[in-house]
Design an enzyme around this catalytic site. Sequence first.
Site, short mmCIF file in Angstrom:
data_model
loop_
_atom_site.label_atom_id
_atom_site.label_comp_id
_atom_site.label_asym_id
_atom_site.label_seq_id
_atom_site.Cartn_x
_atom_site.Cartn_y
_atom_site.Cartn_z
CB VAL A 1 -0.93 0.03 1.23
CG1 VAL A 1 -1.88 1.23 1.15
CG2 VAL A 1 -1.73 -1.26 1.35
CG ASP B 1 -9.83 -8.62 10.20
OD1 ASP B 1 -9.59 -8.95 11.38
OD2 ASP B 1 -8.94 -8.41 9.36
CE LYS C 1 -5.59 -3.63 0.59
NZ LYS C 1 -6.86 -3.75 1.35
#
Lengths: 337, 205
Positions: free
Chosen positions: A27, A170, A42
């Site tokens: 990134v 997450d 990214k």
Amino acid sequence: MEKTGVLSAKEAFEKLEKVGEGTYGKVYRAREKATGKIVALKKTRLHEDEEGVPPTTLREVSILRMLSRDPHVVRLMDVKQGQNKEGKTVLYLVFEYMDTDLKKFIRSFRQSGETIPPHIIKVILSICPSIFNIRFFFVHLFLSIWLQSLMYQLCKGVAFCHGHGILHRDLKPHNLLMDRKTMMLKIADLGLARAFTVPIKKYTHEILTLWYRAPEVLLGATHYSMAVDMWSVGCIFAELVTKQALFPGDSELQQLLHIFRLLGTPNEDVWPGVSKLMNWHEYPQWNPQSLSTAVPSLDELGLDLLSQMLKYEPSKRISAKKAMEHVYFDDLDKRHL
Amino acid sequence: MAELESPNVMPKLISFLSSLLKRVAESNDLNQQQLLHQKVSVFHGLTRPTISIQSYLERIFKYANCSPSCFIVAYVYLDRFTQRQPSLPINFFNVHRLLITSVMVAAKFMDDLYYNNAYYAKVGGITTIEMNFLEVDFLFGLGFHLNVTPGTFQAYCAHLQSEMLLMQPLNFADSSLSLGKSLKAHLCYNEDESSSHQKQQQLAV
């Protein structure tokens, strides 16, 4: 979504610095040459031989296409296809740039004690003008407004995801991006996210960083719900207050034991069906402790909200939408958030 | 979910999807007007594959081992793809590649446990490199529009069910097929597409 024959990063973007590295690529902070806009780039390698487009990329792009319009979800601006120096296919995901994340932010607070940077004071005053009426106020008052603001934004972002049938799976401080100047918080890294509204065989329990993992996932549930995200939100809430992880386990078993020590070992009375879960064993018996022992500086309303986020039985856990309506957030001027 | 997993439902669904796609391909191949404006894409084979659509889809079903829902979702993807790419109508030269790619992408998006591209390439009778190219082109062709809401899922199930009953009332009338029933336990959410899915022109001829 642009599909260009060749897009070398040199042509479209000027890479300024590497800001991170994940499983599938790097990134960068970059400048878009055409507009001069600072973006996060990214770069995703496509494994030519076996896997093709990583499922994390596939999910992240498609889910962000849908969710990116919310102010509390990071904005995916474009996806471009190109080739690297070896002629291998590469996908570039172009995101709005955010200058920090909650993990770094907490770390900087931990290192600087409890001093609040002046720009944060300015932001807090705009969020909660009633502070002007207080002649003498203490640092902890600022901290509580700052905490309420971040938590409200997090709940709002999670509610938006859930409202569109998406589980993040997450949530952790590292995946919550922030703008230091405005204190704006945005949910990022939806690579593990999935739609939970169409029936599938079963979910994996290899999700979520251990410290923020819900007990039903640790105990091997193969179908789970929005409640897994709310458990993570609760863990993040406590960590924002104490600057320490609430349940810092280093294995699945240790993680469960950390949880049981604070909240008590669950049983069929507090969590019907718990003993039927795949990974259930006879665990040491602990009585529940008061949450204030783990998060002593959190006020009564905050503790009430936290306790509802950390309920054992997933169906009893507070939803993100309900959490936004909790009295803990009553002092906030929500128009700015 | 239980409905889709009951042993007699999926073979019937596979059989019906095959005949539906066959009719679409036949119709588009016959339409000379359309042929003039057709683009040749990575999905376009040099020759017409010898394996029938039904045998090919049965092979995918046998080896993919994905959630039954993936076949409905793959059907949704094919519909979206043809709407977004009007110059690439489904025909006998591209239907097989579109099928293997749509099922693979559906499995990758929907399931947490799935086979990789190399495996799907073997199932589909193509090379892994070609499978990877097809995947990327399919994703960009869809604009990465992969999420399927319960409303959309149910609408497509209902559409397939009514088409099946219309087509073969004797064969299907007794099977009490309700593909969408499994979703009743799931929450329904609003999304941009859920209001417009009725307006969408679907693959049925």
